[in-house]
Scaffold this motif. Structure first.
Motif, mmCIF file in Angstrom:
data_model
loop_
_atom_site.group_PDB
_atom_site.id
_atom_site.type_symbol
_atom_site.label_atom_id
_atom_site.label_comp_id
_atom_site.label_asym_id
_atom_site.label_seq_id
_atom_site.Cartn_x
_atom_site.Cartn_y
_atom_site.Cartn_z
ATOM 1 N N LEU A 12 74.648 56.691 44.767
ATOM 2 C CA LEU A 12 74.410 56.847 46.195
ATOM 3 C C LEU A 12 72.943 56.582 46.512
ATOM 4 N N ILE A 13 72.711 56.020 47.691
ATOM 5 C CA ILE A 13 71.360 55.669 48.116
ATOM 6 C C ILE A 13 71.182 56.062 49.584
ATOM 7 N N ASN A 14 69.978 55.974 50.056
ATOM 8 C CA ASN A 14 69.740 56.129 51.490
ATOM 9 C C ASN A 14 70.081 54.813 52.185
ATOM 10 N N TRP A 15 71.125 54.837 52.975
ATOM 11 C CA TRP A 15 71.591 53.639 53.679
ATOM 12 C C TRP A 15 71.979 54.064 55.088
ATOM 13 N N PRO A 16 71.139 53.820 56.049
ATOM 14 C CA PRO A 16 71.381 54.351 57.402
ATOM 15 C C PRO A 16 72.505 53.621 58.136
ATOM 16 N N THR A 17 72.965 54.255 59.193
ATOM 17 C CA THR A 17 73.944 53.652 60.093
ATOM 18 C C THR A 17 73.314 53.459 61.459
ATOM 19 N N ALA A 18 73.974 52.643 62.260
ATOM 20 C CA ALA A 18 73.604 52.507 63.668
ATOM 21 C C ALA A 18 74.547 53.409 64.439
ATOM 22 N N GLY A 19 74.055 54.511 64.972
ATOM 23 C CA GLY A 19 74.945 55.511 65.537
ATOM 24 C C GLY A 19 75.846 56.010 64.428
ATOM 25 N N ASP A 20 77.132 56.102 64.704
ATOM 26 C CA ASP A 20 78.068 56.479 63.644
ATOM 27 C C ASP A 20 79.130 55.409 63.457
#
Length: 658
Positions: free
Chosen positions: A611-619
């Protein structure tokens, strides 16, 4: 104002300088009539699922194509400008290939109604005997369906051919007068479909109208989008196209479905110009399209317009099935292995990925990295609605609901070809098929392909022939270490020429076994990410999901709009050095039904991931894959599944940092 392309075309027509040298140039390979090739095994099951699902029942309740006698205001006939033609073109082969008598009766009734209501001047469609504007494009898919029915039932030939020739005379006059093209641009981008229908008339039923047919083909080209200009390397878009002015002056040429249909334009043009430059430009355009907008699933991105390489941009379902059809036609004219390889990859990946396994719900747009299927806020699609990746009856536009059913059946009908002299067969696409046809010199041939390919590397082909001939079988470019064993002899390495392995067939029975293994490979994607391939299949992480029913059709409760949300982590980076291929053959050789559903295919690939830090745009959608990310947790093993069986997925992965 008339375009310079149109004016130039008019001058050339007037001067006679674009008149064909002599008739139509032959294609490298010719198609077999509908019904000569049948699906078997899991592929037959796909068509049965399709007919038992939305495609086979939408005429009963879906307002664009529902009406018992084809007469009401929302019937298929009165939607002949698009919906009725699309439905008819798709459902003719869908019913014939699995002998679905209910569908066959419906398509026959539709044909009968359209032909019996032809206007005295030749017009076909609900505009007949009305003051409605008459636009040409909506008739083109209808012609494809009508042609297919004549192949199955030759007694229809006189009616269909007579009606088409009558329509051609009218269409030619309309084109001379600048009429029939003002439908918002669809006729000007999709003129090649009419050209291909005209070429069928020319090849098989010219009725003394050869000059008129050629003239109409030329006028269609010169009043339409100049695809040779669109496919020029200097003018072709190298990025997503929103905010970019189309330098060709034909803005709709960058529309995804127009592009998919337009891929056929230059090979069709070549047949009456005899200009090799048309084929060169067609091949070049194909390469440019996939270089700058392609996806590892085989298709390209266009969420309405060409959308570049980002993994969260969309691909329209109509685009998928039209590209499959165009790629088959390109191979028939040009004979380049790259067209067939890509069509097979699209069929076994992009097509099933965007339809639920039971085929009652479909997306408008699919994504390579698709972490949710819901009403999206924010919306990653600049030209399509936020509802576009929901699985349902009509997410966004309705066209895909009536058009998507052509995908599987036309893949089947183009899977075998004959050489131009009709002396030899080409087994183009690999899968469970059978064909019965009569070659030249009354050589009756039956071919049965026993396989679960692409879920296996092995195919057994049994041929019964009245006389000797050469059987060619395509060896895909991804095969490494392939072998062929003929009539029980020791297996030998395959040795294809131009992608085709020649197999000498004697009178009587010939049997050969193909073993077509492949290696696990990665494809470089934006931001340092990678996609995973093995053979014809693209692999993805199948994200666990929750399902919510958003909407149920009041007339048909099986037609539902479904929201999928991730029910587990998806933010994985992988170590490509750790791939392991896993093959768990079905116990009795029979694949589960539906095979393109979570966990159903027998093939998978395991890989070390974290697992890594991988952001989303909103949800609603994943940001671009982070480059060389650090792990935020312990390494683990995840399983990648065939892309077509996943509905939420990660298919373009970050590579974990060392």
């Amino acid at each position: 104002m008339l375009s310079s392309h149109f004016v130039l075309g008019a001058l050339l027509l007037a001067s006679g300088s674009v008149v064909a040298q002599t008739g139509l140039a032959p294609k490298k390979y010719i198609t077999l009539p509908l019904g000569a090739i049948l699906p078997s095994g899991w592929l037959r099951d796909q068509l049965i699922l399709q007919n038992n699902g939305l495609a086979g029942h939408e005429h009963e309740f879906y307002n664009y194509v529902s009406n018992t006698d084809w007469t009401g205001g929302t019937s298929a006939y009165s939607s002949l400008e698009e919906a009725g033609s699309y439905w008819f073109n798709a459902m003719v082969p869908s019913g014939i290939l699995v002998n679905n008598q209910a569908l066959n009766s419906k398509t026959q009734a539709f044909l009968d109604y359209v032909l019996s209501h032809q206007e005295s001047d030749g017009w076909l469609g609900p505009e007949a005997n009305t003051n409605k504007a008459k636009y040409l494009w909506g008739r083109y898919p209808f012609f494809f369906g009508a042609i297919q029915l004549t192949e199955v039932n030759p007694t229809l030939t006189d009616r269909v051919v007579t009606a088409m020739h009558k329509f051609v005379q009218l269409a030619n006059t309309m084109l001379k007068n600048g009429q029939g093209l003002g439908d918002g641009g669809w006729a000007q981008t999709r003129w090649e479909d009419f050209v291909i229908a005209l070429q069928w008339l020319y090849d098989y039923h010219p009725n003394g109208n050869e000059a008129l047919l050629i003239d109409t083909m030329e006028r269609l080209k010169w009043t339409g989008v100049p695809w040779e200009k669109v496919f020029s390397p200097d003018l072709f878009p190298k990025t997503a196209t929103e905010g970019i002015r189309n330098p060709t002056g034909y803005g709709l040429s960058w529309h995804g479905v127009n592009m998919a249909e337009g891929l056929k334009a230059l090979p069709a043009t070549y047949r009456f110009t005899h200009n090799q430059s048309d084929l060169t430009a067609a091949s070049q355009g194909w390469d440019l399209l996939f270089q700058y907008h392609g996806r590892p699933s085989g298709i390209y991105a266009a969420d309405e317009y060409l959308a570049g390489l980002e993994a969260i941009r969309g691909t329209e379902l109509c685009l998928v099935v039209e590209t499959m059809f165009s790629g088959s036609y390109l191979y028939q004219v040009i004979g380049d292995l790259k067209f067939a390889d890509r069509v097979e990859r699209i069929t076994y990946n992009a097509l099933p990925a965007t339809i639920t396994g039971d085929m009652w719900s479909r997306q408008y747009l699919q994504q390579e990295n698709q972490i949710a299927s819901q009403n999206m806020n924010p919306n990653p699609f600049p030209n399509d609605g936020a509802y576009s990746n929901v699985f349902g009856l009509e997410p966004n536009y309705p066209c895909c609901t009536v058009n998507f059913p052509q995908g599987w059946p036309k893949f089947v009908t183009n899977s075998f070809l004959a050489t131009p002299d009709n002396s030899n067969l080409v087994q183009l696409y690999l899968g469970p098929f059978s064909t019965t046809t009569t070659l030249a010199s009354s050589n009756k041939v039956t071919v049965n392909v026993d396989t679960i390919y692409p879920f296996s590397d092995d195919l057994t082909v049994t041929i019964n022939a009245a006389k000797a001939y050469t059987h060619y079988v395509r060896i895909p470019s991804w095969v490494v270490g392939g072998t062929i064993a003929i009539n029980g002899a020791t297996a030998k390495a395959v040795s294809p020429s131009n992608g085709l392995q020649a197999v000498p067939v004697a009178a009587g029975t010939t049997k050969f076994v193909l073993h077509l293994p492949a290696q696990i490979t990665t494809e470089s994607r934006p931001h340092g990410s990678v996609a995973v391939q093995r053979g014809p299949l693209h692999y993805a992480y199948d994200i666990p999901r929750t399902t919510t029913v958003l909407k149920t059709n009041s007339q048909q409760p099986l037609a539902k709009d479904l929201q999928f949300k991730a029910a587990g982590p998806w933010q994985y980076a992988i170590d490509p050095s750790t791939f392991k291929f896993v093959n768990t053959p079905p116990t009795n050789g029979t694949l589960p039904s539906p095979v393109f559903d979570s966990g159903k295919p027998p093939l998978s690939i395991t890989v070390t991931a974290c697992l890594i830090n991988w952001p989303t745009a909103g949800d609603t959608f994943a940001a671009s894959p982070p480059q060389s990310p650090a792990c935020t947790g312990a390494k683990t093993t995840i399983t990648l599944r065939p892309f077509g069986s996943t509905k939420l997925r990660i298919a373009e992965f970050p590579v974990m940092s060392a």
